[in-house]
Design a protein around this motif. Structure first.
Motif, PDB file in Angstrom:
ATOM      1  N   PRO A 175       3.941   4.564  -8.975  1.00  0.00           N
ATOM      2  CA  PRO A 175       3.458   3.889 -10.892  1.00  0.00           C
ATOM      3  C   PRO A 175       4.448   2.771 -10.962  1.00  0.00           C
ATOM      4  O   PRO A 175       4.416   1.504 -11.775  1.00  0.00           O
ATOM      5  CB  PRO A 175       3.520   4.784 -11.688  1.00  0.00           C
ATOM      6  N   PRO A 177       7.898   0.540 -11.480  1.00  0.00           N
ATOM      7  CA  PRO A 177       7.293  -1.306 -11.950  1.00  0.00           C
ATOM      8  C   PRO A 177       7.340  -1.479 -10.081  1.00  0.00           C
ATOM      9  O   PRO A 177       6.648  -2.681 -10.444  1.00  0.00           O
ATOM     10  CB  PRO A 177       7.734  -1.638 -12.977  1.00  0.00           C
ATOM     11  N   ARG A 196      -0.465   1.568 -10.515  1.00  0.00           N
ATOM     12  CA  ARG A 196      -1.432   1.454 -12.106  1.00  0.00           C
ATOM     13  C   ARG A 196      -1.368   0.036 -12.178  1.00  0.00           C
ATOM     14  O   ARG A 196      -0.591  -1.108 -11.147  1.00  0.00           O
ATOM     15  CB  ARG A 196       0.304   1.466 -12.819  1.00  0.00           C
ATOM     16  N   PRO A 198      -2.314  -2.556 -15.284  1.00  0.00           N
ATOM     17  CA  PRO A 198      -2.660  -2.008 -16.862  1.00  0.00           C
ATOM     18  C   PRO A 198      -3.348  -3.534 -17.154  1.00  0.00           C
ATOM     19  O   PRO A 198      -2.879  -4.816 -16.721  1.00  0.00           O
ATOM     20  CB  PRO A 198      -1.124  -2.187 -17.287  1.00  0.00           C
ATOM     21  N   LEU A 199      -4.204  -3.563 -17.190  1.00  0.00           N
ATOM     22  CA  LEU A 199      -5.242  -4.386 -17.759  1.00  0.00           C
ATOM     23  C   LEU A 199      -4.668  -5.269 -18.813  1.00  0.00           C
ATOM     24  O   LEU A 199      -4.005  -5.038 -20.117  1.00  0.00           O
ATOM     25  CB  LEU A 199      -6.668  -3.936 -18.029  1.00  0.00           C
ATOM     26  N   GLY A 201      -2.228  -7.228 -18.106  1.00  0.00           N
ATOM     27  CA  GLY A 201      -0.402  -7.243 -17.655  1.00  0.00           C
ATOM     28  C   GLY A 201      -0.910  -8.418 -16.477  1.00  0.00           C
ATOM     29  O   GLY A 201      -1.424  -9.346 -16.317  1.00  0.00           O
ATOM     30  N   ARG A 214      -9.743  -6.073 -14.259  1.00  0.00           N
ATOM     31  CA  ARG A 214     -10.669  -5.362 -13.741  1.00  0.00           C
ATOM     32  C   ARG A 214     -11.278  -5.532 -12.301  1.00  0.00           C
ATOM     33  O   ARG A 214     -11.653  -5.132 -11.640  1.00  0.00           O
ATOM     34  CB  ARG A 214     -11.777  -5.234 -14.864  1.00  0.00           C
ATOM     35  N   LEU A 257       5.664  -4.800 -11.270  1.00  0.00           N
ATOM     36  CA  LEU A 257       4.510  -5.345 -12.647  1.00  0.00           C
ATOM     37  C   LEU A 257       5.632  -6.082 -13.852  1.00  0.00           C
ATOM     38  O   LEU A 257       6.294  -5.308 -14.272  1.00  0.00           O
ATOM     39  CB  LEU A 257       3.759  -3.542 -13.096  1.00  0.00           C
TER      40      LEU A 257
END
Length: 258
Positions: A175, A177, A196, A198-199, A201, A214, A257
């Motif tokens: 996941p 980061p 992951r 995260p929308l 981000g 997306r 991330l």
């Protein structure tokens, strides 16, 4: 009969993939053989491992997965058949690393008692061993896959070996980061090891900050975007472009991330 799903880097210009399928047809008449991919980059184990990871959820349990991306053919690398919920036949070089995250092997066998194809009906010469050949897809892996497709026991292929000793590529999915660029698809999209996306981000790739959205169409043409790809991994692309070329990306490049 078990279906065989065949992946290789043999391409379509040479007869290699067709010859392997011909051997499967000779050894296991009537067994369904399905092509997964043959135009993978030559000798690219990371790309091939990802291709199997993409395909595996759609392959039926009990199927035979025949993988032949084998830059070490003819060397001391082992030839194996491994058994999970499916059967895996190919070189012991890490090709099945990501597939085995989804379907861990429970048993494994060395391919040491597999006779080569013999179109002339002549027995192999005394002292013949598979290591004397450079086309193990034809001479070793196809006969072994055919045997398994017919439902014959894997014990006849050779001695059993511990699954803990099977070769794996140094890849880890998680996941975050932090992660890395795993490989690229034919469109130049970078597939990362991150599970992951995260929308809203951001993901850092080198000195770049790339928005997570997306889909491609949520940024302008020619702009970079990160998104959750169809295999469930975060990918980096360029809308109507090639991210690998446009952004100067490379396999193994760290991602994070933000």
């Amino acid at each position: 009969m078990r279906p065989v799903f065949f992946l290789s880097d043999f391409g379509l210009e040479d007869p290699y993939a067709g010859v392997v399928k011909a051997v499967l047809g000779q050894r296991a008449p009537g067994v369904p053989v399905r092509d997964l991919a043959h135009l993978l980059p030559p000798q690219d184990l990371r790309r091939a491992a990802f291709a199997l990871f993409q395909a595996l959820p759609y392959l039926p349990e009990g199927a035979v997965v025949l993988g032949v991306v084998d830059p070490g053919v003819g060397t001391a690398r082992r030839a194996i058949a491994a058994l999970g919920r499916r059967f895996y036949v190919g070189p012991d070089n890490g090709l099945f690393t990501l597939a085995w995250l989804l379907d861990p092997p429970r048993r494994a066998f060395l391919l040491e008692r597999v006779a080569p194809p013999d179109p002339q009906g002549v027995l192999p010469p005394p002292g013949w061993t598979p290591g004397h050949h450079t086309f193990h897809g034809r001479d070793l892996f196809a006969p072994a896959a055919a045997r398994l497709a017919l439902g014959l026991p894997p014990e006849g292929l050779g001695p059993e070996v511990p699954v803990e000793g099977l070769a794996r590529l140094p890849l880890r999915l998680g996941p975050g980061p932090e992660g890395e660029i795993l490989t690229f698809d034919r469109f130049g999209n970078a597939v990362t090891t991150l599970l992951r996306a995260p929308l809203g981000g951001w993901v850092g790739v080198g000195e770049r900050r790339i928005p997570i959205r997306r889909t491609f169409g949520e940024v302008g043409e020619g702009e970079a975007v990160a998104y959750l790809g169809s295999a469930g991994l975060l990918e980096v692309g360029v809308n109507r472009g090639n991210a690998r070329e446009a952004l100067g990306l490379e396999e193994g490049m760290p991602v994070r991330l933000l």
